[in-house]
Design an enzyme around this catalytic site. Structure first.
Site, PDB file in Angstrom:
ATOM      1  N   GLY A 182       0.824  -1.213   0.000  1.00  0.00           N
ATOM      2  CA  GLY A 182       0.000   0.000   0.000  1.00  0.00           C
ATOM      3  C   GLY A 182       0.847   1.247   0.000  1.00  0.00           C
ATOM      4  N   ASN A 183       0.219   2.376   0.242  1.00  0.00           N
ATOM      5  CA  ASN A 183       0.959   3.636   0.299  1.00  0.00           C
ATOM      6  C   ASN A 183       0.347   4.538   1.368  1.00  0.00           C
ATOM      7  OD1 ASN A 183      -1.127   5.466  -1.001  1.00  0.00           O
ATOM      8  ND2 ASN A 183      -0.915   3.842  -2.535  1.00  0.00           N
ATOM      9  N   ARG A 184       0.962   5.691   1.574  1.00  0.00           N
ATOM     10  CA  ARG A 184       0.578   6.525   2.717  1.00  0.00           C
ATOM     11  C   ARG A 184      -0.528   7.529   2.409  1.00  0.00           C
ATOM     12  NH1 ARG A 184       5.863   9.212   4.673  1.00  0.00           N
ATOM     13  NH2 ARG A 184       4.375  10.417   5.892  1.00  0.00           N
ATOM     14  N   SER A 185      -1.143   7.458   1.245  1.00  0.00           N
ATOM     15  CA  SER A 185      -2.177   8.452   0.919  1.00  0.00           C
ATOM     16  C   SER A 185      -3.406   8.293   1.827  1.00  0.00           C
ATOM     17  CB  SER A 185      -2.576   8.272  -0.546  1.00  0.00           C
ATOM     18  OG  SER A 185      -3.568   9.203  -0.870  1.00  0.00           O
ATOM     19  N   ALA A 238      -3.737   7.479  -5.059  1.00  0.00           N
ATOM     20  CA  ALA A 238      -2.395   6.963  -5.340  1.00  0.00           C
ATOM     21  C   ALA A 238      -2.558   5.490  -5.712  1.00  0.00           C
ATOM     22  CB  ALA A 238      -1.519   7.110  -4.110  1.00  0.00           C
TER      23      ALA A 238
END
Ligand code: CTP
Length: 405
Positions: free
Chosen positions: A201-204, A274
């Site tokens: 995943g990502n931090r958005s 994102a």
């Protein structure tokens, strides 16, 4: 502006003193109309001193000037904060047994209310039905927020802060330059499963996308917000807006499918989410364990570029005429020149009209309320904006309006 502030009997009335101060400081002429109950929390001298106008709850004062209807007729905006469950019920029924009641019946000005009560009272079907009726009549409902309530309880029912009420109330008069426009905004970040419990995943957080959706709705657009792993907390404001429909997606593939369908009937597409460029080639049916052998690498396959796909669909005529597509890019460049070079290249490659680019780093851009962006089009840098995510949203919609005309 001539503003009437109605105050009803809740502990949050003390915060309304600050709300009146904010309005006065902004240059408005404010008349406070408390209910008798409200005066048990904050007294007449405070309201008179802060508003610099006489204050009464009665329809029998100042009869010569027909005060019971004159205040409502002269008002350009009415704010009720706090609005108790009882006041919401009397408003819905059109009961006019005090000065606030008659004023509300006599006014044609926009009415904004900030409910405050215990969570159970807010959730009661009677209150919810009243709120739905008021909303249908065009009353704007701000809040309530979740949080600590009187007596140590918590839940939805807290009056939102005065600054937010003022902003929401004045937004009623803001530009309605997106009236009737069909808009889809993606927010958050995709999660690509590795096994049933792990993902890439990502931090958005989805804050910028949510701010874009709320700004568009306030300016009159019909908005679909595709929330991709966005917390309930972040979605709160959007969830309350009657012009916003929230859809959800988890992975890039799911997001791609939802966006393709929504974009086919949208005048504007804003791709804030994102998206993972890669996903695990296989997803384990069961949780991967160390006993099954060490896992030192994961084979990845590339995801489709969703926004580039939407731009291609538009080129092929599978989108409403004049559709505008906006992409976002988070970059970690060495300097400004490299940032802009990457932005122009990316905009062209994806085939989108506008690219909003921001610099991110370990402590910038993500999960925080402020943001600094450049908005890039075919002709160059249209705008440079630093401020809250809502400020950025405002500038992005200004650029979209300009691009459409
Ligand atoms: N995007 C998309 N589908 C993808 C990847 C990105 O629709 N598979 C969209 C994002 O939502 C965003 C824009 O493309 O609006 C730019 O995302 P970014 O990750 O910066 O683009 P990439 O093409 O992945 O470029 P980079 O190689 O710099 O990561």
């Amino acid at each position: 502006m001539n503003i009437v502030v109605g105050v009803t009997g809740g502990i949050a009335a003390y915060k309304t003193v600050h709300l009146v101060r904010l309005l006065i400081k902004a240059g408005h002429d404010v008349t406070v109309i408390p209910t008798d109950d409200a005066l048990r929390f904050v007294g007449t001298p405070t309201w008179e001193a802060i508003s610099r106008h006489p204050v009464t709850t009665s329809v029998h004062d100042d009869v010569a000037r027909v005060r019971h209807v004159a205040l409502g007729q002269a008002a350009e905006l009415v704010i009720i904060a706090p609005a108790t469950a009882n006041t919401i019920a009397t408003m819905t029924a059109g009961i006019a047994d005090d000065l606030l009641g008659t004023t509300l019946l006599a006014t044609t000005a926009p009415v904004v209310i900030a409910p405050a009560m215990h969570a159970e009272m807010w959730q009661h079907p009677a209150t919810q039905a009243n709120i739905a009726t008021l909303r249908e009549r065009g009353v704007r409902i701000v809040g309530p927020a979740e949080g600590e309530l009187a007596g140590g309880d918590s839940g939805p029912g807290r009056m939102v802060e005065p600054e937010e009420i003022v902003a929401a109330a004045l937004a009623v008069f803001a530009a309605r330059d997106l009236d009737g426009l069909r808009v889809v905004v993606s927010a958050g970040g995709t999660r690509e499963p590795i096994d049933p419990v792990r993902y890439l995943g990502n931090r958005s957080s989805g804050r910028q996308g949510t701010a874009l959706a709320v700004e568009a709705a306030e300016r009159g657009a019909e908005v679909q917000l595709v929330a991709t792993n966005v917390s309930r907390d972040v979605l709160q404001d959007a969830g309350r807006h009657p012009n916003i429909r929230i859809l959800s997606a988890g992975t890039a593939a799911e997001l791609g499918a939802v966006m393709a369908e929504a974009a086919a009937a949208s005048d504007v597409v804003v791709m804030t989410a994102a998206v993972a460029d890669y996903r695990p080639a296989t997803v384990a049916e069961r949780k991967l364990t160390k006993e099954a052998g060490p896992l030192t690498s994961i084979e990845l396959v590339e995801n489709e570029d969703i926004v580039a796909g939407l731009a291609a669909a538009r080129l092929a005529g599978r989108a409403p005429a004049g559709q505008v597509i906006v992409a976002f890019a988070a970059e970690t460049p060495n300097d400004e020149a490299e940032l802009l070079e990457r932005a122009h290249g990316k905009r062209q490659r994806k085939g989108v009209d506008l690219l909003v680019v921001n610099e991110v780093g370990w402590d910038r851009g993500f999960e925080i309320p402020d943001n600094a962006v450049r908005i890039v089009s075919e002709t160059g840098v249209l705008a440079s904006v630093a401020g809250s995510k809502r400020d950025v949203a405002g500038a992005v919609w200004d650029a979209i309006v300009a691009a459409r005309s």
